[in-house]
Design a protein around this motif. Structure first.
Motif, PDB file in Angstrom:
ATOM      1  N   ASP A 160     -43.837   0.998  16.378  1.00 33.86           N
ATOM      2  CA  ASP A 160     -43.219   1.420  15.799  1.00 33.86           C
ATOM      3  C   ASP A 160     -42.268   0.883  15.215  1.00 33.86           C
ATOM      4  N   GLU A 161     -41.523  -0.064  16.408  1.00 31.57           N
ATOM      5  CA  GLU A 161     -39.918  -0.359  16.363  1.00 31.57           C
ATOM      6  C   GLU A 161     -39.861  -1.092  14.703  1.00 31.57           C
ATOM      7  N   CYS A 162     -40.860  -1.914  14.174  1.00 31.72           N
ATOM      8  CA  CYS A 162     -40.790  -2.272  12.791  1.00 31.72           C
ATOM      9  C   CYS A 162     -40.935  -0.946  12.457  1.00 31.72           C
ATOM     10  N   VAL A 163     -41.812   0.183  12.033  1.00 30.32           N
ATOM     11  CA  VAL A 163     -41.149   1.141  11.198  1.00 30.32           C
ATOM     12  C   VAL A 163     -39.872   1.599  10.533  1.00 30.32           C
ATOM     13  N   ARG A 164     -39.588   1.609  12.314  1.00 28.23           N
ATOM     14  CA  ARG A 164     -38.015   2.404  12.658  1.00 28.23           C
ATOM     15  C   ARG A 164     -36.787   1.471  11.747  1.00 28.23           C
ATOM     16  N   GLN A 165     -37.386   0.180  11.711  1.00 21.57           N
ATOM     17  CA  GLN A 165     -36.483  -0.179  11.326  1.00 21.57           C
ATOM     18  C   GLN A 165     -36.129  -0.602   9.601  1.00 21.57           C
ATOM     19  N   HIS A 166     -37.686  -0.159   8.931  1.00 23.39           N
ATOM     20  CA  HIS A 166     -37.597  -0.558   8.377  1.00 23.39           C
ATOM     21  C   HIS A 166     -37.178   1.246   7.212  1.00 23.39           C
ATOM     22  N   LEU A 167     -37.141   1.707   7.746  1.00 26.93           N
ATOM     23  CA  LEU A 167     -36.623   3.276   7.676  1.00 26.93           C
ATOM     24  C   LEU A 167     -36.062   2.801   7.353  1.00 26.93           C
ATOM     25  N   HIS A 168     -34.757   2.480   8.019  1.00 30.58           N
ATOM     26  CA  HIS A 168     -33.439   2.238   7.427  1.00 30.58           C
ATOM     27  C   HIS A 168     -33.400   1.934   6.121  1.00 30.58           C
ATOM     28  N   ASP A 169     -34.101   0.395   5.945  1.00 28.65           N
ATOM     29  CA  ASP A 169     -33.803  -0.030   4.823  1.00 28.65           C
ATOM     30  C   ASP A 169     -34.726   1.317   3.424  1.00 28.65           C
ATOM     31  N   VAL A 170     -35.070   2.379   3.865  1.00 25.42           N
ATOM     32  CA  VAL A 170     -35.345   3.326   2.417  1.00 25.42           C
ATOM     33  C   VAL A 170     -34.674   4.630   2.393  1.00 25.42           C
ATOM     34  N   PRO A 228     -47.864  17.352  11.259  1.00 26.85           N
ATOM     35  CA  PRO A 228     -46.853  18.080  10.225  1.00 26.85           C
ATOM     36  C   PRO A 228     -45.855  17.271  10.185  1.00 26.85           C
ATOM     37  N   ASN A 229     -45.278  16.385  10.932  1.00 26.55           N
ATOM     38  CA  ASN A 229     -44.285  15.593  11.673  1.00 26.55           C
ATOM     39  C   ASN A 229     -44.308  14.634  11.224  1.00 26.55           C
ATOM     40  N   TRP A 230     -43.226  13.680  10.489  1.00 24.96           N
ATOM     41  CA  TRP A 230     -43.771  12.179  10.913  1.00 24.96           C
ATOM     42  C   TRP A 230     -42.931  11.617  12.183  1.00 24.96           C
ATOM     43  N   THR A 231     -43.958  10.484  12.587  1.00 30.01           N
ATOM     44  CA  THR A 231     -43.699   9.609  13.406  1.00 30.01           C
ATOM     45  C   THR A 231     -43.528   8.872  13.557  1.00 30.01           C
ATOM     46  N   THR A 232     -42.334   7.374  13.698  1.00 28.66           N
ATOM     47  CA  THR A 232     -42.742   6.255  13.199  1.00 28.66           C
ATOM     48  C   THR A 232     -43.729   5.334  13.756  1.00 28.66           C
ATOM     49  N   ALA A 284     -44.870  -3.497  -1.065  1.00 31.99           N
ATOM     50  CA  ALA A 284     -45.491  -2.502  -1.180  1.00 31.99           C
ATOM     51  C   ALA A 284     -45.485  -1.940   0.348  1.00 31.99           C
ATOM     52  N   ILE A 285     -45.784  -2.252   1.370  1.00 30.75           N
ATOM     53  CA  ILE A 285     -45.739  -0.791   2.509  1.00 30.75           C
ATOM     54  C   ILE A 285     -43.906  -0.350   2.545  1.00 30.75           C
ATOM     55  N   GLU A 286     -43.188  -1.174   2.000  1.00 38.54           N
ATOM     56  CA  GLU A 286     -41.571  -0.791   2.130  1.00 38.54           C
ATOM     57  C   GLU A 286     -41.320   0.867   1.447  1.00 38.54           C
ATOM     58  N   LEU A 287     -42.077   0.235   0.365  1.00 36.89           N
ATOM     59  CA  LEU A 287     -41.819   1.310  -1.056  1.00 36.89           C
ATOM     60  C   LEU A 287     -42.755   2.578  -0.707  1.00 36.89           C
ATOM     61  N   PHE A 288     -44.022   2.257   0.370  1.00 39.56           N
ATOM     62  CA  PHE A 288     -45.098   3.815   0.736  1.00 39.56           C
ATOM     63  C   PHE A 288     -44.126   4.207   2.157  1.00 39.56           C
ATOM     64  N   LEU A 289     -43.521   3.616   2.184  1.00 40.70           N
ATOM     65  CA  LEU A 289     -42.426   4.518   3.072  1.00 40.70           C
ATOM     66  C   LEU A 289     -41.880   4.924   2.432  1.00 40.70           C
ATOM     67  N   GLY A 290     -40.833   4.637   1.594  1.00 39.62           N
ATOM     68  CA  GLY A 290     -39.927   5.563   1.256  1.00 39.62           C
ATOM     69  C   GLY A 290     -40.540   6.982   0.171  1.00 39.62           C
ATOM     70  N   GLU A 291     -41.391   7.286  -0.405  1.00 38.80           N
ATOM     71  CA  GLU A 291     -42.314   7.450  -0.593  1.00 38.80           C
ATOM     72  C   GLU A 291     -43.240   9.064   0.136  1.00 38.80           C
ATOM     73  N   ALA A 292     -43.369   8.353   1.449  1.00 40.85           N
ATOM     74  CA  ALA A 292     -44.171   8.603   2.594  1.00 40.85           C
ATOM     75  C   ALA A 292     -42.820  10.101   3.450  1.00 40.85           C
ATOM     76  N   LEU A 293     -42.037   9.814   3.422  1.00 38.38           N
ATOM     77  CA  LEU A 293     -41.212  10.447   3.639  1.00 38.38           C
ATOM     78  C   LEU A 293     -40.502  11.699   3.357  1.00 38.38           C
ATOM     79  N   GLY A 309     -34.072   5.940   5.258  1.00 38.81           N
ATOM     80  CA  GLY A 309     -34.979   6.847   5.805  1.00 38.81           C
ATOM     81  C   GLY A 309     -34.109   7.245   7.783  1.00 38.81           C
ATOM     82  N   VAL A 310     -34.747   8.544   8.014  1.00 34.72           N
ATOM     83  CA  VAL A 310     -33.419   7.614  10.037  1.00 34.72           C
ATOM     84  C   VAL A 310     -34.605   8.281  10.425  1.00 34.72           C
TER      85      VAL A 310
END
Length: 93
Positions: A52-62, A31-35, A10-19, A64-65
Motif C-alpha cells: 500500500d505504501e509503495c502505491v501511495r508513493q507512486h500516486l504522488h508521481d502521477v 466505488p472508490n479507490w484505496t491504495t 507500465a504500472i505507473e501509467l496504469f495508476l494514472g489511467e485508473a485514477l 494522485g493523492v
C-alpha cells in the motif's frame, strides 16, 4: 545497486489511467479507490505484488493523492448528472 523498483513504468501509467476511472470499471465492487484496492488490481493485472505504501508513493508521481473516501464519494456524486445536494433536508423524529 539496490532492489529494483516494484512499480514499472507500465504500472505507473496504469495508476494514472485508473485514477480517473471508477474501480468498478476494473471489476471491483467498491466505488472508490484505496491504495490497497489499487495494489490488488495491480497484482491481478501485472502479476506484481506491491505494498500500500509503495502505491501511495507512486500516486504522488502521477499527481494522485490519498484522501478520505468521503471526499471522493462526494466528488464523484457531484459529477453525476442530476445530482442534487440534500443538505438541511433531514426531518428529525
Amino acid at each position: 545497486s539496490g532492489r529494483p523498483p516494484e512499480i514499472t513504468p507500465a504500472i505507473e501509467l496504469f495508476l494514472g489511467e485508473a485514477l480517473v476511472k471508477s474501480p468498478r470499471e476494473y471489476g471491483q465492487a467498491q466505488p472508490n479507490w484505496t491504495t490497497a484496492l489499487l495494489g490488488k488490481v495491480i497484482k491481478r493485472r501485472f502479476k506484481c505484488e506491491v505494498s500500500d505504501e509503495c502505491v501511495r508513493q507512486h500516486l504522488h508521481d502521477v499527481d494522485g493523492v490519498c484522501r478520505r473516501p468521503t471526499w471522493i464519494v462526494r466528488h464523484r456524486a457531484e459529477a453525476q448528472p442530476g445530482y442534487a445536494q440534500k443538505k438541511g433536508q433531514f426531518q428529525g423524529c
